[in-house]
Design a protein around this motif. Sequence first.
Motif, PDB file in Angstrom:
ATOM      1  N   ALA A   1       0.661 -12.917  23.495  1.00  0.00           N
ATOM      2  CA  ALA A   1       0.317 -13.374  24.855  1.00  0.00           C
ATOM      3  C   ALA A   1       1.315 -14.448  25.277  1.00  0.00           C
ATOM      4  O   ALA A   1       2.401 -14.547  24.709  1.00  0.00           O
ATOM      5  CB  ALA A   1      -1.126 -13.870  24.932  1.00  0.00           C
ATOM      6  N   CYS A   2       0.916 -15.256  26.242  1.00  0.00           N
ATOM      7  CA  CYS A   2       1.853 -16.190  26.871  1.00  0.00           C
ATOM      8  C   CYS A   2       2.472 -17.173  25.881  1.00  0.00           C
ATOM      9  O   CYS A   2       3.611 -17.599  26.062  1.00  0.00           O
ATOM     10  CB  CYS A   2       1.167 -16.935  28.005  1.00  0.00           C
ATOM     11  N   CYS A   3       1.764 -17.568  24.832  1.00  0.00           N
ATOM     12  CA  CYS A   3       2.326 -18.486  23.851  1.00  0.00           C
ATOM     13  C   CYS A   3       3.611 -17.928  23.242  1.00  0.00           C
ATOM     14  O   CYS A   3       4.469 -18.688  22.808  1.00  0.00           O
ATOM     15  CB  CYS A   3       1.322 -18.747  22.729  1.00  0.00           C
TER      16      CYS A   3
ATOM     17  N   GLY B   1      -0.869 -16.277  20.615  1.00  0.00           N
ATOM     18  CA  GLY B   1      -1.557 -15.699  21.756  1.00  0.00           C
ATOM     19  C   GLY B   1      -2.985 -15.288  21.496  1.00  0.00           C
ATOM     20  O   GLY B   1      -3.546 -15.514  20.431  1.00  0.00           O
ATOM     21  N   THR B   2      -3.547 -14.648  22.504  1.00  0.00           N
ATOM     22  CA  THR B   2      -4.944 -14.263  22.520  1.00  0.00           C
ATOM     23  C   THR B   2      -5.149 -13.049  21.619  1.00  0.00           C
ATOM     24  O   THR B   2      -4.471 -12.055  21.787  1.00  0.00           O
ATOM     25  CB  THR B   2      -5.349 -13.883  23.946  1.00  0.00           C
TER      26      THR B   2
ATOM     27  N   PRO C   1      -8.975 -20.737  26.313  1.00  0.00           N
ATOM     28  CA  PRO C   1      -9.573 -20.571  27.633  1.00  0.00           C
ATOM     29  C   PRO C   1     -10.494 -19.357  27.708  1.00  0.00           C
ATOM     30  O   PRO C   1     -11.295 -19.249  28.626  1.00  0.00           O
ATOM     31  CB  PRO C   1      -8.364 -20.398  28.562  1.00  0.00           C
ATOM     32  N   TYR C   2     -10.369 -18.448  26.764  1.00  0.00           N
ATOM     33  CA  TYR C   2     -11.192 -17.229  26.800  1.00  0.00           C
ATOM     34  C   TYR C   2     -12.322 -17.262  25.784  1.00  0.00           C
ATOM     35  O   TYR C   2     -12.906 -16.227  25.486  1.00  0.00           O
ATOM     36  CB  TYR C   2     -10.315 -16.005  26.558  1.00  0.00           C
TER      37      TYR C   2
ATOM     38  N   GLY D   1      -2.695 -26.438  21.882  1.00  0.00           N
ATOM     39  CA  GLY D   1      -1.928 -26.499  23.118  1.00  0.00           C
ATOM     40  C   GLY D   1      -2.121 -25.229  23.902  1.00  0.00           C
ATOM     41  O   GLY D   1      -2.619 -24.252  23.360  1.00  0.00           O
ATOM     42  N   CYS D   2      -1.744 -25.264  25.159  1.00  0.00           N
ATOM     43  CA  CYS D   2      -1.927 -24.054  25.973  1.00  0.00           C
ATOM     44  C   CYS D   2      -0.827 -23.945  26.987  1.00  0.00           C
ATOM     45  O   CYS D   2      -1.030 -24.234  28.132  1.00  0.00           O
ATOM     46  CB  CYS D   2      -3.291 -24.052  26.657  1.00  0.00           C
ATOM     47  N   PRO D   3       0.354 -23.513  26.619  1.00  0.00           N
ATOM     48  CA  PRO D   3       0.807 -23.292  25.239  1.00  0.00           C
ATOM     49  C   PRO D   3       1.316 -24.596  24.631  1.00  0.00           C
ATOM     50  O   PRO D   3       1.618 -25.527  25.350  1.00  0.00           O
ATOM     51  CB  PRO D   3       1.975 -22.323  25.427  1.00  0.00           C
TER      52      PRO D   3
ATOM     53  N   GLY E   1      -1.533 -22.182  19.588  1.00  0.00           N
ATOM     54  CA  GLY E   1      -2.221 -22.209  20.878  1.00  0.00           C
ATOM     55  C   GLY E   1      -3.729 -22.102  20.751  1.00  0.00           C
ATOM     56  O   GLY E   1      -4.271 -21.648  19.747  1.00  0.00           O
ATOM     57  N   GLY E   2      -4.387 -22.536  21.818  1.00  0.00           N
ATOM     58  CA  GLY E   2      -5.846 -22.531  21.857  1.00  0.00           C
ATOM     59  C   GLY E   2      -6.443 -21.159  21.586  1.00  0.00           C
ATOM     60  O   GLY E   2      -7.439 -21.027  20.878  1.00  0.00           O
ATOM     61  N   CYS E   3      -5.821 -20.139  22.120  1.00  0.00           N
ATOM     62  CA  CYS E   3      -6.353 -18.784  21.948  1.00  0.00           C
ATOM     63  C   CYS E   3      -6.423 -18.388  20.478  1.00  0.00           C
ATOM     64  O   CYS E   3      -7.433 -17.868  20.011  1.00  0.00           O
ATOM     65  CB  CYS E   3      -5.475 -17.784  22.671  1.00  0.00           C
TER      66      CYS E   3
HETATM   67  S1  SF4 Z   1      -3.271 -20.745  24.351  1.00  0.00           S
HETATM   68 FE1  SF4 Z   1      -2.768 -20.688  26.540  1.00  0.00          FE
HETATM   69  S2  SF4 Z   1      -0.583 -20.213  26.599  1.00  0.00           S
HETATM   70 FE2  SF4 Z   1      -1.320 -19.675  24.560  1.00  0.00          FE
HETATM   71  S3  SF4 Z   1      -1.859 -17.511  24.647  1.00  0.00           S
HETATM   72 FE3  SF4 Z   1      -3.693 -18.675  25.103  1.00  0.00          FE
HETATM   73  S4  SF4 Z   1      -3.747 -18.830  27.323  1.00  0.00           S
HETATM   74 FE4  SF4 Z   1      -1.664 -18.257  26.754  1.00  0.00          FE
END
Ligand code: SF4
Lengths: 164, 171
Positions: free
Chosen positions: A37-39, A74-75, A109-110, A132-134, A101-103
């Motif tokens: 994912a975005c990370c 990532g998620t 966030p999810y 972190g995010c990210p 990352g948090g995911c």
């Molecule tokens: S922690 Fe934030 S930046 Fe990283 S994968 Fe999850 S939503 Fe994306």
Amino acid sequence: MGLITHEAVPGVVTTSLRRLLNWSRKSSLWYMLFGIACCAIEMMATGASRYDFDRFGMIFRASPRQSDLMIVPGTVNEKMADRVKVLYDQMAEPRWVLAMGGCAINGGPYHGEYNIVDGVDKVIPVDVYVPGCPPRPEALMHGVLLLQDKIMREGIEIPAPARR
Amino acid sequence: MSEHEATTIPEHLQPVAAALRDRYPDLSITPKPGDWLEVKVEADASPEFFRYIKDTPGLGFDYLLDVTAVDYINEGKLQVVYHLARMGADARKRGKLVVKVDVPRDNARVRTVVDIWPTADFLEREVYDMFGVVFEGHPDLRRILMREDWVGHPLRKDYVDHRPKRTRVTR
Ligand code: SF4
């Protein structure tokens, strides 16, 4: 580096085999080319020239069979979880996992969503968590340094906090 | 209704409304902000309606932007929503069309539009996956996002998570 240098004989270093193994392992952490994912974008930034993972002896490998470190950037969703597990199982020991990352830590966030595995540590064991995010590249590099610490301590009793 | 909402159909959308009224005199046509015309259609009338708005010169809505749905659980209905635009001969005409079709929650069925707009294939599979709307005549109505053995349709408001609790794995 934790090596015991022998002042008496120039150019000779004595150490334990365990230390030598750990030192060589931590100095060539090949990480898997893998992003979910975005990370992953931030992981790529860390690998690229500005932050430059290469100076830690880290280069990415496109095959889990040649990788020592799996950065999970990532998620992790329900469908992906099985694949992550398969990739992890294909890596040869010794292997390490860094949840980026948090995911990857707990869903971020999810958290609690219908298709989200709340943290990659529900699927595979994790060694280092980088929040972190990210997380910024600095944070990811800090995570890698923590992992190096951990590798240096493997099989050896060193009171924490360990010296680098 | 928001204060920005137009109450009269803007001039450049008048031909569209006229062409629709021409064939369907009782149709409720509402202008919406952002150059949209909203139209509500009965489920059993929809296949013929979609054919009409695509093939009629002057309408020419040949581009299906999106198919989605809304779960109105209190009213016991699901609303399937189609967003349409123009890319072909009528591409220079402004204005988009949103078509809403109400179906009962416990028997959510509409005709597929894959034969009219092939792009509806994946879009309808997603609506089926998320809301459990069955698109009759769809060539390959399988889940597209969730795992194939998934139970339930997650975007329904009464969805219950059946997953067993996962515990942390350690070395
Ligand atoms: S922690 Fe934030 S930046 Fe990283 S994968 Fe999850 S939503 Fe994306």
